[in-house]
Design an enzyme around this catalytic site. Structure first.
Site, mmCIF file in Angstrom:
data_model
loop_
_atom_site.group_PDB
_atom_site.id
_atom_site.type_symbol
_atom_site.label_atom_id
_atom_site.label_comp_id
_atom_site.label_asym_id
_atom_site.label_seq_id
_atom_site.Cartn_x
_atom_site.Cartn_y
_atom_site.Cartn_z
ATOM 1 N N TYR A 137 -17.631 -54.978 -14.790
ATOM 2 C CA TYR A 137 -17.850 -53.728 -14.053
ATOM 3 C C TYR A 137 -19.319 -53.308 -14.065
ATOM 4 O O TYR A 137 -19.805 -52.731 -13.098
ATOM 5 C CB TYR A 137 -17.046 -52.592 -14.688
ATOM 6 C CG TYR A 137 -15.639 -52.448 -14.167
ATOM 7 C CD1 TYR A 137 -14.712 -53.463 -14.316
ATOM 8 C CD2 TYR A 137 -15.245 -51.270 -13.538
ATOM 9 C CE1 TYR A 137 -13.416 -53.308 -13.855
ATOM 10 C CE2 TYR A 137 -13.951 -51.108 -13.079
ATOM 11 C CZ TYR A 137 -13.047 -52.131 -13.239
ATOM 12 O OH TYR A 137 -11.769 -51.977 -12.784
ATOM 13 N N LYS A 187 -9.122 -63.858 -22.009
ATOM 14 C CA LYS A 187 -9.022 -65.130 -21.279
ATOM 15 C C LYS A 187 -9.953 -66.114 -21.983
ATOM 16 O O LYS A 187 -10.837 -66.730 -21.378
ATOM 17 C CB LYS A 187 -9.397 -64.894 -19.798
ATOM 18 C CG LYS A 187 -9.139 -66.063 -18.865
ATOM 19 C CD LYS A 187 -7.688 -66.381 -18.617
ATOM 20 C CE LYS A 187 -7.561 -67.670 -17.805
ATOM 21 N NZ LYS A 187 -6.159 -68.129 -17.660
ATOM 22 N N ASP A 219 -3.101 -63.876 -18.288
ATOM 23 C CA ASP A 219 -2.052 -64.312 -17.353
ATOM 24 C C ASP A 219 -0.684 -64.260 -18.031
ATOM 25 O O ASP A 219 0.299 -63.758 -17.478
ATOM 26 C CB ASP A 219 -2.360 -65.698 -16.759
ATOM 27 C CG ASP A 219 -2.794 -66.731 -17.793
ATOM 28 O OD1 ASP A 219 -3.024 -66.383 -18.968
ATOM 29 O OD2 ASP A 219 -2.909 -67.925 -17.405
ATOM 30 N N ASP A 243 -7.598 -52.569 -16.340
ATOM 31 C CA ASP A 243 -7.385 -51.925 -15.028
ATOM 32 C C ASP A 243 -6.135 -52.506 -14.372
ATOM 33 O O ASP A 243 -5.242 -51.780 -13.918
ATOM 34 C CB ASP A 243 -8.625 -52.168 -14.152
ATOM 35 C CG ASP A 243 -8.488 -51.561 -12.768
ATOM 36 O OD1 ASP A 243 -8.013 -50.414 -12.666
ATOM 37 O OD2 ASP A 243 -8.849 -52.241 -11.787
ATOM 38 N N ASP A 247 -1.983 -50.722 -13.953
ATOM 39 C CA ASP A 247 -1.239 -50.506 -12.700
ATOM 40 C C ASP A 247 0.109 -51.229 -12.766
ATOM 41 O O ASP A 247 1.137 -50.713 -12.311
ATOM 42 C CB ASP A 247 -2.031 -51.026 -11.486
ATOM 43 C CG ASP A 247 -2.925 -49.960 -10.841
ATOM 44 O OD1 ASP A 247 -3.434 -49.090 -11.574
ATOM 45 O OD2 ASP A 247 -3.115 -50.000 -9.611
HETATM 46 C C1 IPM Z 1 -9.127 -46.871 -12.243
HETATM 47 C C2 IPM Z 1 -9.763 -47.270 -10.935
HETATM 48 C C3 IPM Z 1 -11.257 -47.465 -11.115
HETATM 49 C C4 IPM Z 1 -11.446 -48.650 -12.046
HETATM 50 C C5 IPM Z 1 -12.091 -47.659 -9.834
HETATM 51 C C6 IPM Z 1 -11.868 -46.570 -8.851
HETATM 52 C C7 IPM Z 1 -13.546 -47.767 -10.139
HETATM 53 O O1 IPM Z 1 -9.142 -48.388 -10.401
HETATM 54 O O2 IPM Z 1 -9.563 -45.873 -12.817
HETATM 55 O O3 IPM Z 1 -8.184 -47.535 -12.675
HETATM 56 O O4 IPM Z 1 -11.418 -49.816 -11.595
HETATM 57 O O5 IPM Z 1 -11.632 -48.427 -13.236
HETATM 58 MN MN MN Z 2 -7.309 -48.934 -11.457
#
Ligand code: IPM
Ligand code: MN
Ligand code: NAD
Length: 353
Positions: A137, A187, A219, A243, A247
């Site tokens: 990042y 990884k 993975d 990240d 999700d």
């Molecule tokens: C999160 C988002 C951010 C990240 C983006 C918007 C920069 O996806 O907070 O999970 O990747 O950290």
């Molecule tokens: Mn995110």
């Protein structure tokens, strides 16, 4: 005085943040100061920058930041430093918020909304500890044209040992307060960044003999999370893997509209640890402006704020219990197969406080 910077941002950010603020106001906390600032595409339009200096100053001068979401497809063509996402990345970097806590726990009655079978979904009680100030990042990046005329994009991935060590400590300490099991995700079979990560996590483990440590490649971790998420207690991982896995964890619970996060650093205020609190989801341009986003992730982020930045555990638990009760009572927005809008879900939570 509890000084909270409210940075609602773009898309559904203001919609869900409004509901989180209304929940905070319903608690009748003494000396609550809510200070609003501009971030993201909204700030770029008004002030020419996604993170105007005044907003950064506001955040610095507060005890905690309640953050909505940033991002707008209309800004995807801008030079990277002007894109809305730079606001949240800038806050994380400038405020030294290196530890991102993303809890994912089953809600009773919601098992049918999980992407997993209900009996598997019921096992979920995990915490992702995501490193937030390093990795690919924040490395150098760029585009170039190769000698034979091909366009190329590149991003530098790296971790320094001190960066790994401090997030490893956060992971081990979190595990100590839970079921004493830490899974480090990397990884290392391919990436030097990850081999160093793994080596340093193993070194730090010597200070935590009471914690069971294991390692998974990312993975395999993604596969294990949908196969048997109950095996996880605390996961510690880098910025990019955290990240993605968070999700994924949200849909194991039932919706991305349910997962909150806390981003913490070293700084202490007179009340507790300074932090930034936000849902893990983004600005959801596909549903923005329709009043149908689930505000629960934002509301639960406010609960994390009360716990970590203000030491108000009882009030945090009141909010969490109200969200849990609303879900148990069948309160459902569109993301959970229901019809209730953002305001109705927020009201249902407040009624149960
Ligand atoms: C999160 C988002 C951010 C990240 C983006 C918007 C920069 O996806 O907070 O999970 O990747 O950290
Ligand atoms: Mn995110
Ligand atoms: P997203 O999280 O915004 O949306 C993904 C999907 O989930 C969409 O279908 C959306 O409608 C749905 N969703 C998200 N939150 C919801 C909620 N509370 N209730 C109901 N449904 C919800 O991810 P994306 O579409 O990949 O990104 C959109 C924008 O948000 C991009 O500009 C991205 O960079 C940004 N983003 C910002 C943050 C942040 O501010 N921390 C986090 C993630 C993405």
């Amino acid at each position: 005085m509890m000084r909270i910077a409210v940075l609602a941002g773009d898309g559904i950010g203001p919609e869900v943040t409004d509901e989180a603020v209304r929940v905070l106001e319903a608690l009748d906390l003494p000396d609550l100061a809510l200070l609003h600032g501009a971030v993201g595409a909204a700030a770029w339009r008004e002030h020419g920058h996604p993170l105007p200096p005044a907003t950064l100053d506001l955040a610095r001068g507060s005890d905690a930041v309640l953050f909505g979401a940033v991002g707008d497809p209309a800004c995807d063509h801008l030079e990277r430093h002007l894109r809305p996402e730079q606001a949240v990345l800038g806050l994380r970097a400038q405020l030294g918020l290196f530890a991102n806590l993303r809890p994912a726990t089953t809600f009773a009655g919601l098992e049918d909304m999980s992407a997993l079978r209900p009996e598997i979904a019921r096992q979920i009680d995990l915490l992702i500890v995501r490193e937030l100030n390093g990795d690919v990042y924040f490395g150098d990046k760029g585009t170039r044209t190769t000698d034979d005329g091909r366009r190329e994009g590149w991003d530098m991935m790296s971790y320094a040992e001190d960066e790994v060590r401090r997030i490893a400590h956060v992971g081990f300490r979190a595990a100590r307060g839970r079921s004493k099991h830490l899974t480090s995700v990397d990884k290392a079979n391919v990436l030097e960044t990850s081999q160093l990560w793994r080596d340093v996590v193993i070194e730090v483990a010597a200070e935590y003999p009471d914690i069971t440590l294991d390692h998974l490649y990312v993975d395999n971790a993604a596969m294990q999370m949908v196969k048997s998420p109950g095996q996880f207690d605390v996961i510690v991982t880098g910025n990019l893997f955290g990240d993605i896995l968070s999700d994924q964890a949200s849909m194991c619970v039932g919706s991305i509209g349910l997962l909150a996060s806390a981003s913490l650093g070293q700084r202490q205020t007179g009340h507790g640890t300074f932090g930034l609190y936000e849902p893990i989801h983004g600005s959801a341009p596909d549903i923005a402006g329709q009043g149908k986003a689930n505000p629960m992730a934002a509301i639960l982020s406010a609960a994390m704020m009360l716990r970590h930045s203000f030491g108000l555990d009882v009030q945090a638990m009141r909010i969490e219990a109200a969200v849990g009760q609303a879900l148990a009572d069948g309160i459902r927005g569109g993301d959970l197969g229901g019809t209730l809008g953002t305001a109705a879900v927020g009201a249902a939570v407040r009624e149960r406080l």
